[in-house]
Design an enzyme around this catalytic site. Structure first.
Site, PDB file in Angstrom:
ATOM      1  N   ASP A  36      -5.216  13.108  12.567  1.00 22.20           N
ATOM      2  CA  ASP A  36      -5.983  11.876  12.422  1.00 22.20           C
ATOM      3  C   ASP A  36      -5.892  11.086  13.708  1.00 22.20           C
ATOM      4  O   ASP A  36      -5.525  11.644  14.739  1.00 22.20           O
ATOM      5  CB  ASP A  36      -5.530  11.066  11.205  1.00 22.20           C
ATOM      6  CG  ASP A  36      -4.138  10.529  11.361  1.00 22.20           C
ATOM      7  OD1 ASP A  36      -3.574  10.626  12.460  1.00 22.20           O
ATOM      8  OD2 ASP A  36      -3.606   9.987  10.383  1.00 22.20           O
ATOM      9  N   LYS A  49       0.832  -1.221   0.000  1.00 19.90           N
ATOM     10  CA  LYS A  49       0.000   0.000   0.000  1.00 19.90           C
ATOM     11  C   LYS A  49       0.862   1.265   0.000  1.00 19.90           C
ATOM     12  O   LYS A  49       0.618   2.190  -0.775  1.00 19.90           O
ATOM     13  CB  LYS A  49      -0.900   0.000   1.240  1.00 19.90           C
ATOM     14  CG  LYS A  49      -1.622   1.325   1.462  1.00 19.90           C
ATOM     15  CD  LYS A  49      -2.481   1.324   2.695  1.00 19.90           C
ATOM     16  CE  LYS A  49      -1.786   1.713   3.968  1.00 19.90           C
ATOM     17  NZ  LYS A  49      -1.511   3.149   4.136  1.00 19.90           N
TER      18      LYS A  49
HETATM   19  N1  EPU Z   1       6.430  14.689  10.621  1.00 22.25           N
HETATM   20  C1  EPU Z   1       6.488  16.055  10.857  1.00 22.25           C
HETATM   21  N2  EPU Z   1       6.443  16.897   9.789  1.00 22.25           N
HETATM   22  C2  EPU Z   1       6.334  16.450   8.522  1.00 22.25           C
HETATM   23  C3  EPU Z   1       6.263  15.066   8.277  1.00 22.25           C
HETATM   24  C4  EPU Z   1       6.313  14.202   9.356  1.00 22.25           C
HETATM   25  O1  EPU Z   1       6.575  16.484  12.011  1.00 22.25           O
HETATM   26  O2  EPU Z   1       6.301  17.280   7.596  1.00 22.25           O
HETATM   27  C5  EPU Z   1       6.465  13.748  11.753  1.00 22.25           C
HETATM   28  C6  EPU Z   1       5.151  12.994  11.920  1.00 22.25           C
HETATM   29  O3  EPU Z   1       4.215  13.753  12.652  1.00 22.25           O
HETATM   30  C7  EPU Z   1       5.581  11.744  12.629  1.00 22.25           C
HETATM   31  C8  EPU Z   1       6.969  11.488  12.023  1.00 22.25           C
HETATM   32  O4  EPU Z   1       7.394  12.730  11.469  1.00 22.25           O
HETATM   33  O5  EPU Z   1       5.707  11.980  14.002  1.00 22.25           O
HETATM   34  C9  EPU Z   1       7.023  10.400  10.981  1.00 22.25           C
HETATM   35  O6  EPU Z   1       6.102  10.631   9.967  1.00 22.25           O
HETATM   36  P1  EPU Z   1       6.329  10.189   8.448  1.00 22.25           P
HETATM   37  O7  EPU Z   1       6.280  11.451   7.647  1.00 22.25           O
HETATM   38  O8  EPU Z   1       7.514   9.324   8.297  1.00 22.25           O
HETATM   39  O9  EPU Z   1       5.008   9.351   8.227  1.00 22.25           O
HETATM   40  P2  EPU Z   1       4.098   9.445   6.955  1.00 22.25           P
HETATM   41  O10 EPU Z   1       4.968   9.555   5.788  1.00 22.25           O
HETATM   42  O11 EPU Z   1       3.031  10.452   7.155  1.00 22.25           O
HETATM   43  C10 EPU Z   1       4.088   6.916   6.357  1.00 22.25           C
HETATM   44  C11 EPU Z   1       3.075   5.816   6.164  1.00 22.25           C
HETATM   45  C12 EPU Z   1       2.504   5.405   7.517  1.00 22.25           C
HETATM   46  C13 EPU Z   1       3.654   4.971   8.400  1.00 22.25           C
HETATM   47  C14 EPU Z   1       4.715   6.090   8.505  1.00 22.25           C
HETATM   48  C15 EPU Z   1       5.962   5.704   9.266  1.00 22.25           C
HETATM   49  C16 EPU Z   1       2.172   6.230   3.994  1.00 22.25           C
HETATM   50  C17 EPU Z   1       0.999   6.603   3.203  1.00 22.25           C
HETATM   51  N3  EPU Z   1       2.016   6.265   5.316  1.00 22.25           N
HETATM   52  O12 EPU Z   1       3.401   8.012   6.938  1.00 22.25           O
HETATM   53  O13 EPU Z   1       1.649   4.294   7.248  1.00 22.25           O
HETATM   54  O14 EPU Z   1       3.156   4.673   9.683  1.00 22.25           O
HETATM   55  O15 EPU Z   1       5.143   6.481   7.186  1.00 22.25           O
HETATM   56  O16 EPU Z   1       6.635   4.687   8.596  1.00 22.25           O
HETATM   57  O17 EPU Z   1       3.215   5.890   3.468  1.00 22.25           O
HETATM   58  C18 EPU Z   1      -0.293   2.953   7.449  1.00 22.25           C
HETATM   59  O18 EPU Z   1       0.067   2.365   6.446  1.00 22.25           O
HETATM   60  O19 EPU Z   1      -1.265   2.564   8.145  1.00 22.25           O
HETATM   61  C19 EPU Z   1       0.437   4.155   7.874  1.00 22.25           C
HETATM   62  C20 EPU Z   1      -0.032   4.998   8.772  1.00 22.25           C
END
Ligand code: EPU
Length: 429
Positions: free
Chosen positions: A126, A29
């Site tokens: 969320d 996904k």
């Molecule tokens: N963060 C910030 N600022 C940003 C981006 C992230 O503060 O601009 C923080 C977030 O709040 C969090 C941390 O950095 O505390 C990590 O977030 P990350 O950006 O790595 O997560 P994401 O990219 O939003 C993806 C997956 C998630 C998975 C996380 C961690 C997708 C669509 N989602 O989210 O997957 O948990 O990486 O690996 O790729 C799921 O599949 O159910 C899911 C939630």
């Protein structure tokens, strides 16, 4: 698997059956959603294979369609995406769709790269709590884009982006995807350091390279991108979903039995496999994937989540479920998302003995769980509840099953094929 108004969908689970047979691991996904966004970068017909038929893919298709990009299934897991010339793409991601799927934020990078212009609804919080996109915006700004926000929308504008040295404050997964897709058409060289190293990020980079991008350092924490003027359509097969695989591993661990995980790739989850081995789950490689076998109660082991190659935050709900019946005490620490423990209260409803303390859960393994009605609050929490319910005595109902369908290809069917008693139900409310 869309829900019908006035009907509450749930999965009915009857616990206590060992699992045997073959579990086909679906396509990832968290790779495919970004790869669908990457189709914005080149006009023509893209062919994506091993695409999981999940609700999030349907929502992403809807979002692309709202921009003028059509997609349709050409086979069970073959998705064809047809991208029109840039002048016919509408660079807008509206609230109604972004609100349904946070991953939609990844259209920002490709839209700015291709059209020099993008307007997207700001994703809200969320069920994990606050999830900002400040790092996405800061990184794409370094390439020369200017952002403004008004009425809940963020608008980015740029003439052709220019390569830059970008150091991410945290190895954000979608932040890396976004800036990578922004940089492939930029003029000159971009170096992205402290980037996410998740296998899904590498798979996106490999697909971009197959489209003509020039990305090196794939799989390391520094990606170097030599910008090119244009890309061609993609032909790409998506990697297997390690979180889907971890769900089946957790189910075998809690329920005992022996299962072949067809397509699972050990090199994408080495730390997880090591931990599960410490717990007592036997896992061995097989030409078709991995075979997991469990014949006795597992042992408690403490676990913390970290960015890849650490234990993924997405594995934790499953692991907490597994630890609920392991022998001994464990502390599980969530280091990525502050508010990701809502499922703990639901596991307690099944008889688990666990308490949260800030970003830790203290778990004392119980001999057995008891079936109960429980509620999924997000995809992984829902999967963890199904896995736990499979090991519980008697019947459970997992409400909020729509969350699970967002990320899993018909999980009830695939678990039922292993001998688990799980079925899809709905009731009037
Ligand atoms: N963060 C910030 N600022 C940003 C981006 C992230 O503060 O601009 C923080 C977030 O709040 C969090 C941390 O950095 O505390 C990590 O977030 P990350 O950006 O790595 O997560 P994401 O990219 O939003 C993806 C997956 C998630 C998975 C996380 C961690 C997708 C669509 N989602 O989210 O997957 O948990 O990486 O690996 O790729 C799921 O599949 O159910 C899911 C939630």
């Amino acid at each position: 698997m869309t829900s019908v108004a006035g009907q509450a969908n749930y999965f009915r689970v009857e616990g206590g059956n060992p699992l045997q047979g073959e579990f086909r691991v679906q396509g990832a996904k968290n790779a495919v959603l970004k790869q669908m966004a990457a189709t914005i970068l080149a006009s023509g017909e893209h062919h994506l294979h091993n695409v999981p038929r999940i609700d999030d893919v349907d929502i992403m298709s809807e979002l692309l369609l709202s921009m003028g990009i059509r997609s349709e299934w050409a086979g069970e897991d073959h998705l064809v995406v047809v991208t029109p010339p840039a002048s016919e793409i509408k660079p807008l991601a509206a609230y109604e769709l972004v609100e349904k799927i946070r991953a939609s934020v990844v259209v920002l990078g490709p839209l700015i790269a291709r059209l020099g212009n993008a307007t997207i609804s700001m994703p809200g919080g969320d069920d994990f709590g606050h999830r900002p996109i400040d790092m996405h915006l800061a990184a794409i700004s370094e390439l020369g884009a200017a952002f403004s926000t008004s009425h809940g929308y963020v608008e980015g504008k740029a003439a052709r982006l220019r390569g830059a040295n970008i150091a991410l404050e945290f190895p954000s997964h979608t932040g890396t995807d976004n800036v990578l897709m922004a940089s492939v058409l930029a003029e000159g060289t971009t170096i992205i350091s402290n980037c996410a190293r998740e296998p899904e990020v590498s798979d996106l980079a490999l697909m971009l390279n197959s489209m003509g991008a020039r990305i090196s350092g794939i799989g390391t924490s520094t990606l170097t991108v030599e910008g090119v003027p244009e890309l061609r359509p993609a032909q790409h097969s998506i990697i297997p979903d390690r979180i889907d695989a971890s769900t089946a591993l957790g189910a075998v661990g809690m329920n005992q039995g022996e299962v072949l995980l067809r397509g699972a790739r050990a090199e994408h989850m080495e730390m997880l496999l090591r931990k599960l081995g410490e717990l007592g789950l036997e896992i061995r490689p097989d030409a078709a994937g991995l075979v997991a076998r469990s014949a006795a109660r597992l042992r408690a082991v403490s676990i913390s989540s970290l960015p890849y190659p650490g234990i993924a935050t997405d594995f934790l709900p499953i692991l907490v479920a597994v630890l609920s019946t392991a022998d001994g005490d464990a502390i599980v620490t969530e280091n990525i998302f502050a508010g990701r423990f809502k499922y703990v209260d639901e596991l307690r409803r099944l008889g688990a003995n666990m308490t949260t303390h800030g970003h830790h859960v203290a778990i004392r393994g119980v001999a057995s769980l008891q079936g109960a009605p429980v509620k999924a609050t997000d995809i992984r929490a829902g999967a963890a509840l199904v896995v736990a319910a499979l090991a519980a005595e008697g019947e459970s109902r997992v409400y909020g099953s729509g969350h699970i369908d967002r990320g899993y290809v018909d999980l009830p069917r695939r678990l039922a094929e292993l001998g688990g008693k799980v079925e899809r139900c709905s009731e009037a409310h």
